[in-house]
Design an enzyme around this catalytic site. Structure first.
Site, PDB file in Angstrom:
ATOM      1  CE  LYS A  23      -2.251  -1.015   3.847  1.00 57.00           C
ATOM      2  NZ  LYS A  23      -1.622  -2.299   4.216  1.00 57.00           N
ATOM      3  NE  ARG A  98      -4.553  -1.178   9.821  1.00 61.14           N
ATOM      4  CZ  ARG A  98      -3.483  -0.561   9.325  1.00 61.14           C
ATOM      5  NH1 ARG A  98      -3.567   0.684   8.922  1.00 61.14           N
ATOM      6  NH2 ARG A  98      -2.334  -1.198   9.222  1.00 61.14           N
ATOM      7  NE  ARG A 137       7.056  -2.905   6.009  1.00 57.59           N
ATOM      8  CZ  ARG A 137       5.747  -2.745   5.921  1.00 57.59           C
ATOM      9  NH1 ARG A 137       5.146  -2.835   4.759  1.00 57.59           N
ATOM     10  NH2 ARG A 137       5.035  -2.475   6.996  1.00 57.59           N
ATOM     11  NE  ARG A 171       5.864   0.103  10.235  1.00 57.66           N
ATOM     12  CZ  ARG A 171       4.677  -0.076   9.658  1.00 57.66           C
ATOM     13  NH1 ARG A 171       4.476   0.387   8.438  1.00 57.66           N
ATOM     14  NH2 ARG A 171       3.706  -0.700  10.287  1.00 57.66           N
ATOM     15  NE  ARG A 182       1.876  -4.451  11.223  1.00 55.13           N
ATOM     16  CZ  ARG A 182       3.009  -4.221  10.549  1.00 55.13           C
ATOM     17  NH1 ARG A 182       4.160  -4.697  10.999  1.00 55.13           N
ATOM     18  NH2 ARG A 182       2.987  -3.503   9.466  1.00 55.13           N
TER      19      ARG A 182
HETATM   20  P1  AMP Z   1       0.587   0.711   9.108  1.00 55.25           P
HETATM   21  O1  AMP Z   1       1.731   1.663   8.998  1.00 55.25           O
HETATM   22  O2  AMP Z   1      -0.578   1.083   8.237  1.00 55.25           O
HETATM   23  O3  AMP Z   1       1.030  -0.726   8.893  1.00 55.25           O
HETATM   24  O4  AMP Z   1       0.050   0.804  10.615  1.00 55.25           O
HETATM   25  C1  AMP Z   1       0.895   0.484  11.704  1.00 55.25           C
HETATM   26  C2  AMP Z   1       0.061   0.306  12.948  1.00 55.25           C
HETATM   27  O5  AMP Z   1      -0.622   1.530  13.248  1.00 55.25           O
HETATM   28  C3  AMP Z   1      -1.043  -0.742  12.838  1.00 55.25           C
HETATM   29  O6  AMP Z   1      -0.577  -2.050  13.105  1.00 55.25           O
HETATM   30  C4  AMP Z   1      -2.024  -0.236  13.893  1.00 55.25           C
HETATM   31  O7  AMP Z   1      -1.579  -0.544  15.195  1.00 55.25           O
HETATM   32  C5  AMP Z   1      -1.925   1.274  13.739  1.00 55.25           C
HETATM   33  N1  AMP Z   1      -2.894   1.799  12.745  1.00 55.25           N
HETATM   34  C6  AMP Z   1      -2.614   2.398  11.552  1.00 55.25           C
HETATM   35  N2  AMP Z   1      -3.734   2.772  10.917  1.00 55.25           N
HETATM   36  C7  AMP Z   1      -4.757   2.376  11.718  1.00 55.25           C
HETATM   37  C8  AMP Z   1      -6.179   2.455  11.609  1.00 55.25           C
HETATM   38  N3  AMP Z   1      -6.775   2.998  10.531  1.00 55.25           N
HETATM   39  N4  AMP Z   1      -6.919   1.966  12.639  1.00 55.25           N
HETATM   40  C9  AMP Z   1      -6.345   1.421  13.737  1.00 55.25           C
HETATM   41  N5  AMP Z   1      -5.012   1.294  13.887  1.00 55.25           N
HETATM   42  C10 AMP Z   1      -4.217   1.771  12.896  1.00 55.25           C
END
Ligand code: AMP
Length: 228
Positions: A23, A98, A137, A171, A182
């Site tokens: 994404k 989400r 990554r 990360r 996740r």
């Molecule tokens: P990402 O960078 O999109 O993989 O998000 C990293 C982490 O941030 C996720 O595993 C969640 O803990 C939190 N997170 C990001 N976006 C959301 C969302 N829309 N709703 C809830 N938690 C989120």
């Protein structure tokens, strides 16, 4: 502003897909190709954690565990970000919504300004490959370009091809245990949104196991169709 005209000039796109689906990579490419703005709630939350804001303090442990941050926090963060003027040319939402609660909140937020979702793009991948994709990554701290040890290495080890920075970041939640959680959160809480957008006639499914450029071409075609 005339809301009915918004979709032609300011598309609102959603990228759906499990962690590791690509994404972020694809959102950055769309940003460059179409002048859209990538809005990543993951990036916004990581910034809140780094800044030590109240929301960041609440989110930190949840993110480390690979669970979803509460809808209230994430919706508030996204609402503030959407209110900034740089999204006028259109936005790509990466990692939001989400949950169904977030999707409904987004519909309401957009409706307030006469907008709607133009396309929800589901990047279709196989779970089994996601752990390898995620564990390799890293990102340039200078310009945000994403890389991968095997699939997209830097030309010179440790140096960003784009901006020359040597500040490479990995990360904290990109480890096998957290990734499994996740993925579970994705299937339980986010995958139902595929049906949600299908019912609205906004869903586009894109096979996303292949080459980055081929997937980008498929997304470009969708954006061109949305803008037409
Ligand atoms: P990402 O960078 O999109 O993989 O998000 C990293 C982490 O941030 C996720 O595993 C969640 O803990 C939190 N997170 C990001 N976006 C959301 C969302 N829309 N709703 C809830 N938690 C989120």
């Amino acid at each position: 502003m005339d809301g009915a005209k918004m979709p032609e000039t300011a598309p609102v796109l959603i990228l759906l897909g499990p962690p590791g689906a690509g994404k972020g990579t694809q959102a950055r490419m769309l940003e460059e190709a179409h002048g859209l703005v990538q809005l990543s709630t993951g990036d916004l939350l990581r910034a809140a954690v780094a800044a030590g804001t109240p929301a960041g303090k609440q989110a930190e442990a949840v993110m480390k565990a690979g669970d979803l941050v509460s809808d209230d926090i994430v919706i508030a963060i996204l609402r503030d970000r959407l209110a900034e003027p740089d999204g006028a040319k259109g936005v790509i939402l990466d990692g939001f919504p989400r949950t169904t609660v977030q999707a409904e909140a987004l519909d309401a937020l957009l409706a307030d300004s006469g907008q709607r979702i133009d396309a929800a793009i589901s990047l279709e991948v196989e779970d089994a490959a996601m752990v390898e994709r995620i564990s390799g990554r890293f990102t340039c701290g200078g310009c945000g370009e994403g890389y991968h040890d095997s699939f997209k290495p830097t030309t010179t080890a440790g140096t960003c091809d784009h901006c020359g920075s040597t500040d490479m970041k990995r990360r904290a939640d990109d480890n096998a245990v957290t990734v499994a959680q996740r993925l579970e959160a994705y299937h339980a809480q986010t995958a139902p949104l595929i049906e949600y957008y299908q019912a609205k006639g906004a869903l586009h499914r894109v096979p996303a196991m292949g080459a980055i450029d081929k997937i980008a071409s498929a997304l470009n075609a969708i954006v061109a169709q949305v803008k037409a």
